[in-house]
Design a protein around this motif. Structure first.
Motif, short mmCIF file in Angstrom:
data_model
loop_
_atom_site.label_atom_id
_atom_site.label_comp_id
_atom_site.label_asym_id
_atom_site.label_seq_id
_atom_site.Cartn_x
_atom_site.Cartn_y
_atom_site.Cartn_z
N LEU A 192 45.68 25.87 26.75
CA LEU A 192 45.21 26.16 28.10
C LEU A 192 43.99 25.67 28.20
N ALA B 108 34.66 25.45 40.67
CA ALA B 108 36.00 25.08 41.53
C ALA B 108 35.66 23.83 42.34
N ASP C 45 43.30 25.42 34.00
CA ASP C 45 44.49 26.24 34.29
C ASP C 45 43.92 27.54 34.73
N VAL D 168 39.62 29.28 35.94
CA VAL D 168 38.07 29.00 35.75
C VAL D 168 37.43 30.30 35.09
N ALA E 101 40.69 36.86 28.72
CA ALA E 101 41.35 36.54 30.13
C ALA E 101 42.52 35.81 29.82
N PHE E 102 42.65 34.98 28.81
CA PHE E 102 43.78 34.15 28.53
C PHE E 102 44.63 35.25 27.80
N GLY E 103 44.36 36.10 27.43
CA GLY E 103 45.32 37.14 26.65
C GLY E 103 45.11 36.59 25.10
N LEU F 109 42.49 26.06 47.03
CA LEU F 109 43.97 26.76 46.67
C LEU F 109 43.69 27.80 45.34
N ILE G 38 44.86 37.06 34.93
CA ILE G 38 44.67 35.63 34.82
C ILE G 38 45.62 34.87 33.68
N ALA G 39 45.83 35.59 32.64
CA ALA G 39 46.50 35.23 31.54
C ALA G 39 48.14 34.84 31.95
N ALA H 203 47.89 31.77 34.76
CA ALA H 203 47.61 30.56 34.24
C ALA H 203 48.91 30.20 33.43
N ARG H 204 49.42 30.86 32.75
CA ARG H 204 50.84 30.31 32.11
C ARG H 204 51.95 30.19 33.04
N ARG I 267 51.27 26.79 34.63
CA ARG I 267 51.64 25.84 33.92
C ARG I 267 53.24 25.31 34.04
N ARG J 263 49.28 23.94 40.70
CA ARG J 263 48.01 23.26 40.33
C ARG J 263 46.76 24.20 41.39
N ASP K 231 42.70 25.56 42.21
CA ASP K 231 41.28 25.36 41.98
C ASP K 231 40.75 26.52 41.03
N ALA K 232 41.20 27.68 41.11
CA ALA K 232 40.80 29.00 40.20
C ALA K 232 42.03 29.87 40.24
N VAL K 233 41.77 30.80 39.52
CA VAL K 233 42.80 31.94 39.52
C VAL K 233 42.34 33.13 39.94
N LEU K 234 42.53 33.52 41.03
CA LEU K 234 41.82 34.66 41.65
C LEU K 234 43.03 35.89 41.59
#
Lengths: 236, 236
Positions: A119, A132, A143, A145, A167-169, B120, B128-129, B132-133, B136, B141, B143-146
């Motif tokens: 990631l 962003a 993946d 921010v 945050a990514f675990g 977006l 978030i984890a 994001a996965r 993928r 796609r 711009d950020a993960v909110l």
């Protein structure tokens, strides 16, 4: 995915000095000001670390970098004797130059090559809003921010690196911090992350005297991001 | 960019029921279990809202959705009488099925068409984890993960929508919430966001009786995400 690469952005992935100087040159030109745009960029950037230090030390609560940049811009315009030429709207517009910085030439190829192996996220002191928009401008594909805003603190405080891994675990040992700055990597290593270095020898201009080479035995040392991605690919 | 589109994900962008049923069918098959994988998916998903409600009501602090899914999996396996067939490692593996859900067929085209018109991001209850996965896997796609994790609360609590707008440096009126769920949009509208709806009439299977049409006069109503993107493009 049980691995991640997190990145410093200003300097490591984008050429902030050129981007800020380009924006300043334009802003000065249409006002008839003869100020060296690189000296302006260097002054603005020099305010960066002291401004964050007030947050890191606890004397000021977390505020996003956009606000620190805006305050530092006021200081810089005053220091250069050109404060009268920029009203509030012009200052806000110039502050957005941080959203429009050019990537170094190896960055797109490097990120694309590295993407299959983990990631990818910025672990920058930029806010989510800034990261962003800069990513859109510079063509960085993330993946998520991560960075200062999710940690509510600034690098090199350990919580910023640890919050990104969490945050990514992932555990810190599953995450590699990528930076062109030895200080950033020393802090990431102290927090338990892996480390990857390449130099950006002109980040601070032609007379740069810092971060020209690795100052510790970082886990990975490369020529640039494309070379780093190649090393990761060959070891995987 | 002074505009953003934030998205519900489960149901709106990805077909969770098919993805979970596919993973369950595989897990049951290699254990010789004859359990309807769709009934299993429906049971697991039915535990979702009550689990989040404990967080929203304050009777439990924020924990990421991955943990709620894992606890709900234990309940579901027990309810279906197949708890003995899954040890801890098998449960953790099955829980990751939420990271591998197929996108609906219009999603890639719709996101690509919408991208020039705003930032977006997912505004999902996923961590978030997980976001994001899943992004993928499904080719989303962002711009950020909110979403829930940055707000430390769950939709439809207003803070989740407001935190997403704030993270992009935007006011709620500059952000459109996109969802196939009327309840999600009602909460977003109450928080001051714009709203966009399209139905996913088989999200809950062939007998679906909810969210088949817009229940309020949402700002945008479309056939699917590709159609929504076309409407936005024509109005811009």
């Amino acid at each position: 995915m049980d691995r991640a690469f997190i990145f410093d952005v200003f300097g490591t992935l984008v050429d902030w000095r050129q981007g800020i100087a380009d924006a300043a040159r334009e802003a000065f030109g249409c006002r008839g000001l003869s100020v060296d745009p690189y000296a302006f960029a260097d002054h603005w950037r020099a305010c960066y670390d002291p401004a964050m230090e007030r947050v890191r030390s606890g004397s000021r609560g977390y505020v996003p970098l956009d606000l620190l940049h805006r305050e530092n811009l006021d200081q810089t315009l005053t220091a250069m004797g050109i404060a009268d030429a920029f009203d509030e709207a012009a200052r806000n517009a110039l502050n957005r130059a941080w959203e429009c910085l050019p990537p170094w030439p190896d960055v797109h190829q490097g990120m694309d090559r590295l993407r299959p192996f983990g990631l990818l996220a910025p672990c920058s002191n930029a806010s989510i809003a800034l990261s962003a928009r800069l990513a859109r401008f510079a063509g960085l594909r993330w993946d998520a921010v991560l960075g200062a805003e999710i940690a509510q603190d600034y690098k090199p405080r350990p919580e910023v690196y640890l919050a990104a891994a969490r945050a990514f675990g992932l555990g810190p040992e599953q995450v590699v911090m990528v930076a062109a700055h030895n200080r950033d990597l020393a802090a990431a290593r102290a927090a338990g992350l892996g480390t990857a270095f390449f130099a950006r020898p002109t980040e601070y201009g032609p007379g740069q005297d810092r971060d020209l080479k690795p100052e510790e035995d970082w886990d990975l040392v490369a020529r640039d991001l494309a070379d780093l991605a190649g090393q990761v690919a060959r070891r995987s």
